[in-house]
Scaffold this motif. Structure first.
Motif, PDB file in Angstrom:
ATOM      1  N   VAL A   1      36.762  39.116  48.811  1.00  0.00           N
ATOM      2  CA  VAL A   1      37.565  38.970  47.590  1.00  0.00           C
ATOM      3  C   VAL A   1      37.487  40.297  46.850  1.00  0.00           C
ATOM      4  O   VAL A   1      36.385  40.795  46.557  1.00  0.00           O
ATOM      5  CB  VAL A   1      37.031  37.823  46.702  1.00  0.00           C
ATOM      6  CG1 VAL A   1      37.778  37.775  45.378  1.00  0.00           C
ATOM      7  CG2 VAL A   1      37.154  36.484  47.416  1.00  0.00           C
ATOM      8  N   LEU A   2      38.638  40.883  46.530  1.00  0.00           N
ATOM      9  CA  LEU A   2      38.665  42.178  45.832  1.00  0.00           C
ATOM     10  C   LEU A   2      39.053  41.959  44.374  1.00  0.00           C
ATOM     11  O   LEU A   2      40.061  41.291  44.093  1.00  0.00           O
ATOM     12  CB  LEU A   2      39.690  43.102  46.489  1.00  0.00           C
ATOM     13  CG  LEU A   2      39.245  43.953  47.691  1.00  0.00           C
ATOM     14  CD1 LEU A   2      38.623  43.119  48.771  1.00  0.00           C
ATOM     15  CD2 LEU A   2      40.426  44.739  48.256  1.00  0.00           C
ATOM     16  N   GLY A   3      38.274  42.521  43.459  1.00  0.00           N
ATOM     17  CA  GLY A   3      38.601  42.403  42.033  1.00  0.00           C
ATOM     18  C   GLY A   3      37.349  42.165  41.208  1.00  0.00           C
ATOM     19  O   GLY A   3      36.311  41.762  41.746  1.00  0.00           O
ATOM     20  N   GLY A   4      37.466  42.414  39.898  1.00  0.00           N
ATOM     21  CA  GLY A   4      36.281  42.293  39.037  1.00  0.00           C
ATOM     22  C   GLY A   4      36.505  41.433  37.803  1.00  0.00           C
ATOM     23  O   GLY A   4      35.624  41.318  36.958  1.00  0.00           O
ATOM     24  N   GLY A   5      37.682  40.812  37.709  1.00  0.00           N
ATOM     25  CA  GLY A   5      37.982  39.981  36.531  1.00  0.00           C
ATOM     26  C   GLY A   5      37.662  38.516  36.782  1.00  0.00           C
ATOM     27  O   GLY A   5      37.136  38.143  37.835  1.00  0.00           O
TER      28      GLY A   5
ATOM     29  N   VAL B   1      36.533  36.289  40.335  1.00  0.00           N
ATOM     30  CA  VAL B   1      35.243  35.595  40.452  1.00  0.00           C
ATOM     31  C   VAL B   1      35.453  34.076  40.532  1.00  0.00           C
ATOM     32  O   VAL B   1      34.811  33.399  41.343  1.00  0.00           O
ATOM     33  CB  VAL B   1      34.302  35.982  39.279  1.00  0.00           C
ATOM     34  CG1 VAL B   1      32.965  35.267  39.401  1.00  0.00           C
ATOM     35  CG2 VAL B   1      34.078  37.493  39.267  1.00  0.00           C
ATOM     36  N   ASP B   2      36.391  33.541  39.725  1.00  0.00           N
ATOM     37  CA  ASP B   2      36.632  32.085  39.773  1.00  0.00           C
ATOM     38  C   ASP B   2      37.106  31.656  41.164  1.00  0.00           C
ATOM     39  O   ASP B   2      36.667  30.644  41.698  1.00  0.00           O
ATOM     40  CB  ASP B   2      37.671  31.671  38.723  1.00  0.00           C
ATOM     41  CG  ASP B   2      37.112  31.797  37.303  1.00  0.00           C
ATOM     42  OD1 ASP B   2      35.894  32.034  37.159  1.00  0.00           O
ATOM     43  OD2 ASP B   2      37.898  31.678  36.337  1.00  0.00           O
ATOM     44  N   TRP B   3      38.009  32.466  41.765  1.00  0.00           N
ATOM     45  CA  TRP B   3      38.476  32.114  43.109  1.00  0.00           C
ATOM     46  C   TRP B   3      37.379  32.306  44.142  1.00  0.00           C
ATOM     47  O   TRP B   3      37.271  31.537  45.100  1.00  0.00           O
ATOM     48  CB  TRP B   3      39.720  32.926  43.488  1.00  0.00           C
ATOM     49  CG  TRP B   3      40.972  32.338  42.921  1.00  0.00           C
ATOM     50  CD1 TRP B   3      41.789  32.886  41.984  1.00  0.00           C
ATOM     51  CD2 TRP B   3      41.539  31.056  43.236  1.00  0.00           C
ATOM     52  NE1 TRP B   3      42.819  32.032  41.693  1.00  0.00           N
ATOM     53  CE2 TRP B   3      42.702  30.900  42.445  1.00  0.00           C
ATOM     54  CE3 TRP B   3      41.177  30.026  44.106  1.00  0.00           C
ATOM     55  CZ2 TRP B   3      43.499  29.762  42.513  1.00  0.00           C
ATOM     56  CZ3 TRP B   3      41.971  28.884  44.162  1.00  0.00           C
ATOM     57  CH2 TRP B   3      43.113  28.769  43.377  1.00  0.00           C
ATOM     58  N   ALA B   4      36.544  33.348  43.958  1.00  0.00           N
ATOM     59  CA  ALA B   4      35.431  33.573  44.895  1.00  0.00           C
ATOM     60  C   ALA B   4      34.507  32.354  44.894  1.00  0.00           C
ATOM     61  O   ALA B   4      34.058  31.900  45.953  1.00  0.00           O
ATOM     62  CB  ALA B   4      34.674  34.842  44.504  1.00  0.00           C
ATOM     63  N   ILE B   5      34.265  31.796  43.711  1.00  0.00           N
ATOM     64  CA  ILE B   5      33.408  30.596  43.616  1.00  0.00           C
ATOM     65  C   ILE B   5      34.089  29.417  44.327  1.00  0.00           C
ATOM     66  O   ILE B   5      33.468  28.698  45.107  1.00  0.00           O
ATOM     67  CB  ILE B   5      33.114  30.255  42.134  1.00  0.00           C
ATOM     68  CG1 ILE B   5      32.244  31.350  41.511  1.00  0.00           C
ATOM     69  CG2 ILE B   5      32.437  28.894  42.009  1.00  0.00           C
ATOM     70  CD1 ILE B   5      32.081  31.231  39.988  1.00  0.00           C
TER      71      ILE B   5
ATOM     72  N   LYS C   1      32.841  30.405  55.325  1.00  0.00           N
ATOM     73  CA  LYS C   1      31.517  30.651  55.915  1.00  0.00           C
ATOM     74  C   LYS C   1      30.774  31.638  55.022  1.00  0.00           C
ATOM     75  O   LYS C   1      29.608  31.471  54.716  1.00  0.00           O
ATOM     76  CB  LYS C   1      31.705  31.221  57.329  1.00  0.00           C
ATOM     77  CG  LYS C   1      30.431  31.149  58.152  1.00  0.00           C
ATOM     78  CD  LYS C   1      30.373  32.079  59.348  1.00  0.00           C
ATOM     79  CE  LYS C   1      31.525  31.946  60.308  1.00  0.00           C
ATOM     80  NZ  LYS C   1      31.468  32.987  61.363  1.00  0.00           N
ATOM     81  N   SER C   2      31.481  32.696  54.595  1.00  0.00           N
ATOM     82  CA  SER C   2      30.869  33.663  53.674  1.00  0.00           C
ATOM     83  C   SER C   2      31.932  34.218  52.737  1.00  0.00           C
ATOM     84  O   SER C   2      33.108  34.306  53.112  1.00  0.00           O
ATOM     85  CB  SER C   2      30.219  34.815  54.458  1.00  0.00           C
ATOM     86  OG  SER C   2      31.225  35.686  54.928  1.00  0.00           O
ATOM     87  N   VAL C   3      31.512  34.550  51.513  1.00  0.00           N
ATOM     88  CA  VAL C   3      32.432  35.181  50.564  1.00  0.00           C
ATOM     89  C   VAL C   3      31.756  36.417  49.998  1.00  0.00           C
ATOM     90  O   VAL C   3      30.646  36.341  49.456  1.00  0.00           O
ATOM     91  CB  VAL C   3      32.814  34.232  49.394  1.00  0.00           C
ATOM     92  CG1 VAL C   3      33.789  34.924  48.450  1.00  0.00           C
ATOM     93  CG2 VAL C   3      33.403  32.923  49.902  1.00  0.00           C
ATOM     94  N   THR C   4      32.412  37.577  50.174  1.00  0.00           N
ATOM     95  CA  THR C   4      31.881  38.830  49.631  1.00  0.00           C
ATOM     96  C   THR C   4      32.847  39.318  48.554  1.00  0.00           C
ATOM     97  O   THR C   4      34.051  39.481  48.809  1.00  0.00           O
ATOM     98  CB  THR C   4      31.754  39.912  50.734  1.00  0.00           C
ATOM     99  OG1 THR C   4      31.011  39.359  51.810  1.00  0.00           O
ATOM    100  CG2 THR C   4      31.062  41.156  50.211  1.00  0.00           C
ATOM    101  N   LEU C   5      32.301  39.526  47.361  1.00  0.00           N
ATOM    102  CA  LEU C   5      33.105  39.977  46.223  1.00  0.00           C
ATOM    103  C   LEU C   5      32.952  41.493  46.110  1.00  0.00           C
ATOM    104  O   LEU C   5      31.828  41.996  45.948  1.00  0.00           O
ATOM    105  CB  LEU C   5      32.583  39.272  44.970  1.00  0.00           C
ATOM    106  CG  LEU C   5      33.289  39.506  43.652  1.00  0.00           C
ATOM    107  CD1 LEU C   5      34.737  39.023  43.697  1.00  0.00           C
ATOM    108  CD2 LEU C   5      32.547  38.746  42.539  1.00  0.00           C
ATOM    109  N   ILE C   6      34.074  42.209  46.212  1.00  0.00           N
ATOM    110  CA  ILE C   6      34.018  43.683  46.210  1.00  0.00           C
ATOM    111  C   ILE C   6      34.712  44.203  44.956  1.00  0.00           C
ATOM    112  O   ILE C   6      35.864  43.825  44.672  1.00  0.00           O
ATOM    113  CB  ILE C   6      34.732  44.233  47.473  1.00  0.00           C
ATOM    114  CG1 ILE C   6      34.040  43.677  48.733  1.00  0.00           C
ATOM    115  CG2 ILE C   6      34.707  45.763  47.488  1.00  0.00           C
ATOM    116  CD1 ILE C   6      34.906  43.736  49.962  1.00  0.00           C
TER     117      ILE C   6
ATOM    118  N   SER D   1      29.707  33.244  35.300  1.00  0.00           N
ATOM    119  CA  SER D   1      30.430  32.967  36.545  1.00  0.00           C
ATOM    120  C   SER D   1      29.825  33.778  37.693  1.00  0.00           C
ATOM    121  O   SER D   1      29.658  33.279  38.809  1.00  0.00           O
ATOM    122  CB  SER D   1      31.901  33.340  36.416  1.00  0.00           C
ATOM    123  OG  SER D   1      32.465  32.756  35.292  1.00  0.00           O
ATOM    124  N   LEU D   2      29.475  35.038  37.392  1.00  0.00           N
ATOM    125  CA  LEU D   2      28.866  35.882  38.432  1.00  0.00           C
ATOM    126  C   LEU D   2      27.539  35.274  38.889  1.00  0.00           C
ATOM    127  O   LEU D   2      27.232  35.241  40.086  1.00  0.00           O
ATOM    128  CB  LEU D   2      28.615  37.291  37.890  1.00  0.00           C
ATOM    129  CG  LEU D   2      29.835  38.199  37.832  1.00  0.00           C
ATOM    130  CD1 LEU D   2      29.542  39.446  37.011  1.00  0.00           C
ATOM    131  CD2 LEU D   2      30.275  38.594  39.240  1.00  0.00           C
TER     132      LEU D   2
END
Ligand SMILES: Cc1cc2nc3c(=O)[nH]c(=O)nc-3n(C[C@H](O)[C@H](O)[C@H](O)COP(=O)(O)OP(=O)(O)OC[C@H]3O[C@@H](n4cnc5c(N)ncnc54)[C@H](O)[C@@H]3O)c2cc1C
Length: 319
Positions: free
Chosen positions: A148-152, A156-160, A167-172, A184-185
């Motif tokens: 998931v790309l982004g910092g707003g 983060v809500d979609w990453a959650i 299987k895995s979610v990496t927030l970049i 949220s983080l």
């Protein structure tokens, strides 16, 4: 046929949906983007100091509150998101609203499009079948490795949400600090999400159809790493494209659609409110827009049901 179609689910369109439902109109809201709240999303973390009743409210919280208020009448006024209104055609006693997906009939139309359309900011050159700028079904990412790309907040809500299926979610994020809420983080990390802050994507590997891995570089030490991915979800915010009203054959000036005291445009039966509307002394402010909604919905209701004695105050309307 609907009584009323509202174009746009920004703050003013959402409030119009609520007011229409309160008056028992059979309505629909059509919103081109995949999020409601319009411009509030552009300044989600900004404090708003001039909405009556709130000494200070964050734009995101106001958007959430307006949506919640609208939902109390969602059964009367349903919402179609991700649907772009392309044309409004005047027929003898109704209008045809043509979108990129469908055609709807309505007796009246309320334009609350803010004078522009919001769409996700795209990343040039990052094109593949497994790159997503919005998510309509989290289930499609079951057992996948997702970047998931982004910092707003959206990122983060979609990453959650993706953690429920993936299987895995990496927030970049390219910066060290995130704009998203700290809580949220923390939830994302607690639930097993991985964070790569201060990293940028500088290259990717594709099999011709899908991106199979991202090459990332740390801004600080220029260290490189590869990340295997099944999908890349990008949330870099929204951009606004100004509407050209000329093909709609409606009178407008440089500020928007010209309206009379009842918020009715040069085409009888089509009304405009919020940033879409223009008149002498017009202020592009939330409170002016909310007031315009009350005027417009009152006029629309009267035009549809001149015989009805509708109470003015909301406390009597819900009885
Ligand atoms: C940085 C910034 C700070 C601000 N601060 C304040 C403040 O402190 N106080 C204040 O009162 N105001 C403030 N404003 C102004 C306020 O945000 C606007 O007045 C308000 O958002 C207007 O609401 P709206 O619903 O009319 O339009 P918008 O918020 O623009 O929403 C319009 C919606 O219509 C949708 N749409 C457009 N075209 C179509 C189409 N063809 N089909 C379907 N949907 C469509 C759009 O995607 C959007 O969701 C600020 C604005 C900005 C940019």
């Amino acid at each position: 046929m609907k009584d009323l179609i509202i174009i746009g689910a920004g703050p003013i369109g959402l409030y119009a949906g609520f007011c229409a439902g309160l008056r028992k109109l059979d309505g629909m809201i059509i919103e081109s983007s995949y999020e409601t709240g319009g411009q509030l999303a552009l300044y989600a973390e900004k404090d708003i100091l001039d909405v009556p009743g709130f000494a200070n409210i964050k734009a995101k919280d106001l958007g959430d509150a307006l949506f919640k208020q609208y939902q109390t009448h969602q059964k009367d006024v349903d919402i179609h998101i991700g649907e772009d209104v392309l044309e409004i055609q005047k027929k003898v006693d109704h209008f045809e609203i043509i979108t990129n997906k469908n055609k709807y009939l309505s007796k009246k139309v309320l334009i609350a499009n803010g004078g522009g359309k919001f769409s996700p900011k795209q990343v040039e050159g990052l094109e593949a079948d497994n790159v997503y700028y919005h998510i309509d079904d989290v289930g499609r990412f079951r057992n996948q490795d997702i970047a998931v790309l982004g910092g707003g907040d959206s990122a983060v809500d979609w990453a959650i949400a993706l953690l429920n299926e993936a299987k895995s979610v990496t927030l970049i994020h390219r910066r060290k600090e995130f704009r998203a809420h700290q809580s949220s983080l923390e939830e994302f990390i607690k639930r097993g999400g991985k964070i790569l802050a201060d990293h940028v994507v500088w290259e990717y590997v594709s099999n011709g159809k899908n991106i199979t891995s991202l090459k990332l570089m740390c801004n600080e030490d220029h260290c490189e790493r590869a990340l295997k991915v099944d999908a890349v979800c990008i949330f870099f915010g929204l951009t606004k494209t100004k509407v050209d009203y000329a093909p709609w054959q409606i009178a407008f000036d440089q500020k928007g659609i010209l309206v009379n005291q009842e918020m009715e445009s040069s085409i009888k039966g089509i009304y405009a409110v919020g940033n879409a509307a223009s008149y002498n002394g017009k202020q592009d402010m939330l409170t002016s827009g909310f007031g315009e909604v009350v005027t417009a919905i009152g006029a629309i209701n009267f035009a549809l049901h001149p015989e009805q004695k509708v109470p003015k105050y909301s406390s009597l309307m819900n009885k």
